[in-house]
Design a protein around this motif. Sequence first.
Motif, short mmCIF file in Angstrom:
data_model
loop_
_atom_site.label_atom_id
_atom_site.label_comp_id
_atom_site.label_asym_id
_atom_site.label_seq_id
_atom_site.Cartn_x
_atom_site.Cartn_y
_atom_site.Cartn_z
N TYR A 251 0.81 -1.22 0.00
CA TYR A 251 0.00 0.00 0.00
C TYR A 251 0.84 1.27 0.00
N ALA A 254 2.41 0.87 -4.27
CA ALA A 254 1.62 0.10 -5.23
C ALA A 254 1.91 0.50 -6.68
N ALA A 255 2.11 1.80 -6.94
CA ALA A 255 2.34 2.25 -8.31
C ALA A 255 3.64 1.67 -8.87
N CYS A 273 -1.91 -5.10 -7.00
CA CYS A 273 -1.61 -3.67 -7.10
C CYS A 273 -2.84 -2.90 -7.56
N GLU A 274 -3.59 -3.44 -8.52
CA GLU A 274 -4.83 -2.79 -8.96
C GLU A 274 -5.79 -2.61 -7.79
N LEU A 277 -4.53 0.18 -5.42
CA LEU A 277 -4.73 1.51 -5.98
C LEU A 277 -6.21 1.87 -6.06
N CYS A 278 -7.05 0.88 -6.33
CA CYS A 278 -8.49 1.13 -6.38
C CYS A 278 -9.03 1.54 -5.01
N ASP A 280 -7.52 3.11 -2.84
CA ASP A 280 -6.96 4.40 -2.45
C ASP A 280 -7.43 5.54 -3.36
N ASN A 285 -6.17 11.94 -6.76
CA ASN A 285 -5.23 11.03 -7.43
C ASN A 285 -5.85 10.21 -8.56
N THR A 289 -4.06 7.81 -11.43
CA THR A 289 -4.33 6.37 -11.39
C THR A 289 -4.86 5.89 -12.73
#
Length: 343
Positions: A251, A254-255, A273-274, A277-278, A280, A285, A289
């Motif tokens: 977390y 992740a990018a 990772c998807e 990011l989802c 967050d 952002n 994203t």
Amino acid sequence: MAAENSGSTHIPVKTFSYRWTITNFSICMEGMTEPIASATFSSGPYDKHKWCLRVHPNGIDEEGKDYLSVYLVLLSCSISPVWAKFQFWIINNQGEKCHELSSQSLFRFLPGSESGFKRFIRKDFLLLQAEFLLPGDSLTLLCQVTMIPESCNVGRLNTASAIKVPKCTLRDELGELWENSLFTDCCLVVGDQEFRAHKAILAARSPVFRAMFEHEMEEKQKNRVEIHDMKPEVFKEMMTFIYTGKVPNLYTMAAGVLAAADKYGLEHLKVLCEDALCRDLSVENVAHTLFLADLYSAEQLKMQALDFITEYAFEVSETSEWNAMVVSHPHLLAEAFRSLASA
């Protein structure tokens, strides 16, 4: 003469729900660190299993501080363990269920144990949608529990045995090979750091590493791989996943890990990772994203980002990230417009 035997086992399940309303909820999100507990409930007046719900308005720990954390707690039972799975919803201002999260499998509850979601819903999203999700400043949760009754306890379905089967420690042992550089046969250079690894494990986990070591490439001949487009800390996170299936710091990076997963064909890691990011996504952002999802062909994340932009189009259009994306990647603006038009 041939003898033929057969049999069957029927496992009944019990499903029940509990609806819980917390009034004046927004004030609880102003720094309250203690959890809020519901009243005790059960499936019926004669059920000896006693449960409650707990909500942490500002997250259960540092990792979940930007989220509501929600948990199902087993307070007492006549026979343990209790096997159950559960679902949580928020009841909106129309009395409808929304924002569903479900446990992925049966959970083994002991008296006093709990299970739930550390990152149930972002606090800023909840407040932004207060009229819809917090009508009258009240949060209403619905929890549905599906339980195997004690008379058919999972532990009793098979013949009783005194044999204790130890937990499989394979990923811990593979992790030790990586952490301690034991019996390595190749070297990976990232920045100014060198890491020792095992070609067989890398090839088994990543089709890109497999191709390097299968064909007559420089990496196969020298047993040395130079990686120039990745930070050492991201590389370590990727390698931890390759050896153990764990991503302990996902977390916070992740990018970067998404880029690494895409490069080395680690599809499971890419989806993790998807998901991170989802979870967050925010007004600030979501444009970046969307750019990442498009760049690394993360289709699920891209769809979620477009849905978010559609819902908060005006707020997103006011951010600097959106304005920068419009200039540098106009095709994403076209996709966002199509999503908005279809909505």
